[in-house]
Design a protein around this motif. Sequence first.
Motif, short mmCIF file in Angstrom:
data_model
loop_
_atom_site.label_atom_id
_atom_site.label_comp_id
_atom_site.label_asym_id
_atom_site.label_seq_id
_atom_site.Cartn_x
_atom_site.Cartn_y
_atom_site.Cartn_z
N ASN A 54 34.53 42.34 39.80
CA ASN A 54 35.44 41.75 38.82
C ASN A 54 36.80 41.41 39.42
OD1 ASN A 54 33.43 42.21 37.00
ND2 ASN A 54 34.38 44.01 36.08
N SER A 55 37.43 40.42 38.84
CA SER A 55 38.77 40.02 39.29
C SER A 55 39.39 39.13 38.23
CB SER A 55 38.66 39.23 40.60
OG SER A 55 39.90 38.61 40.92
N THR A 56 40.68 39.26 38.05
CA THR A 56 41.44 38.28 37.26
C THR A 56 42.37 37.52 38.20
OG1 THR A 56 41.36 39.66 35.29
CG2 THR A 56 43.07 37.96 35.35
N ARG A 57 43.29 38.27 38.84
CA ARG A 57 44.34 37.67 39.65
C ARG A 57 43.81 36.87 40.85
NH1 ARG A 57 46.78 41.81 37.02
NH2 ARG A 57 44.67 42.58 37.12
N THR A 58 43.00 37.53 41.68
CA THR A 58 42.61 36.91 42.95
C THR A 58 41.75 35.67 42.71
OG1 THR A 58 42.57 39.16 43.81
CG2 THR A 58 41.71 37.44 45.26
N ARG A 107 34.50 38.05 47.35
CA ARG A 107 34.80 39.47 47.11
C ARG A 107 33.45 40.17 46.98
NH1 ARG A 107 38.96 41.88 42.69
NH2 ARG A 107 40.38 41.16 44.32
N HIS A 135 41.95 43.84 51.86
CA HIS A 135 42.26 42.81 50.85
C HIS A 135 43.44 42.03 51.44
CE1 HIS A 135 42.79 40.67 47.22
NE2 HIS A 135 42.82 41.66 46.34
N GLN A 138 46.08 39.99 49.42
CA GLN A 138 46.99 40.82 48.62
C GLN A 138 48.14 41.32 49.48
OE1 GLN A 138 46.80 41.70 45.17
NE2 GLN A 138 48.86 42.47 45.57
N PRO A 262 49.73 46.05 42.92
CA PRO A 262 48.84 44.89 43.06
C PRO A 262 48.16 44.47 41.76
CG PRO A 262 47.82 46.87 43.97
CD PRO A 262 49.24 47.23 43.64
N GLY A 263 48.12 45.41 40.76
CA GLY A 263 47.40 45.14 39.53
C GLY A 263 45.89 45.20 39.77
N PRO A 264 45.10 45.38 38.74
CA PRO A 264 45.55 45.66 37.38
C PRO A 264 46.14 47.05 37.27
CG PRO A 264 43.14 45.81 37.50
CD PRO A 264 43.60 45.34 38.84
#
Length: 310
Positions: A54-58, A107, A135, A138, A262-264
């Motif tokens: 899972n990822s939102t930002r990257t 990823r 990463h 990041q 780095p989030g989340p």
Amino acid sequence: MKFPKDLLGIKDLSADQINEILKTAGIMKEIIVKNNKKTPHLQGKTVITLFYENSTRTRLSFELASKYLSANAANVAVASSSVAKGESLIDTARTIDMMGNDALVIRHQSAGAPHLVAANVNASVINAGDGMNEHPTQALLDAYTMIEKKGKLEGLKVAIVGDVLHSRVARSNIYLLNKFGAEVTLCAPSTLLPVEIERLNVKAYTDVEKAIKGADVVMGLRMQLERQKKGLFPSIDEYSDLFGVNEERIKLAKEDAIILHPGPVNRGVEITSGIYGHERSFIDEQVLNGVAVRMAILYLLTRKGQGEDK
Ligand code: CP
């Protein structure tokens, strides 16, 4: 300056290459903050994202970075792809490659998966996080943010607090900050510090107050509950009491120290909501800088004449 075909880890990049990425990211950020976010840098190129985790930002920042640079951008939805029918990682990557792809952003839950893919495709492979290994993008956006706010990396005291053991973000940051003469301090319960700590050229503490004292940068790390084996710490409440970065503890850092993550974020676990929204927190700016840095990476890796040394 030449870049290799792939960006697989900070370990593989020279300080000059990192500086070139960060300088180019500055130009890209100017493009993003303008209202018309469109330039022809990647016109005619194709960028595919392939995320097994899972990822939102990257993922979204790579997709937007591609679009802002006029590339054709597409995502492979792994759960509904032929991966679910048993297609292997290499066969999946080679299938994507045969469609005329130029950059594959991957990823994967296994360390080394992007390296395996890179050896089997023509496209530039960009590691968007491989297991507990690296990463790199990041760490590059974190470095960009530190330089933007503090002027330079050399001599900075950077305290990284949280689940270091499972953190590819921590590893990539350590490799990058070491290359530029920053002083890295890690802090976690002893069960969440990596065994290879002596080889990492860092200080390590299990006392968060000692770790934060005098820091220029305090970076919280997410408690990676999905990677934890049971029993590494007693409870989330106990963890946040003993290791959480809060409004009292941040006063131990330098008075102009900046706060990154780095989030989340698990609010109330590794950092409080007050720290997230602190006047010296640049967690939201890291997200914006992530788009700029990924635009720079896509441009530098896929421009004509790159990748011939690999
Ligand atoms: N920092 C980071 O990698 O976030 P995502 O998991 O949302 O991509």
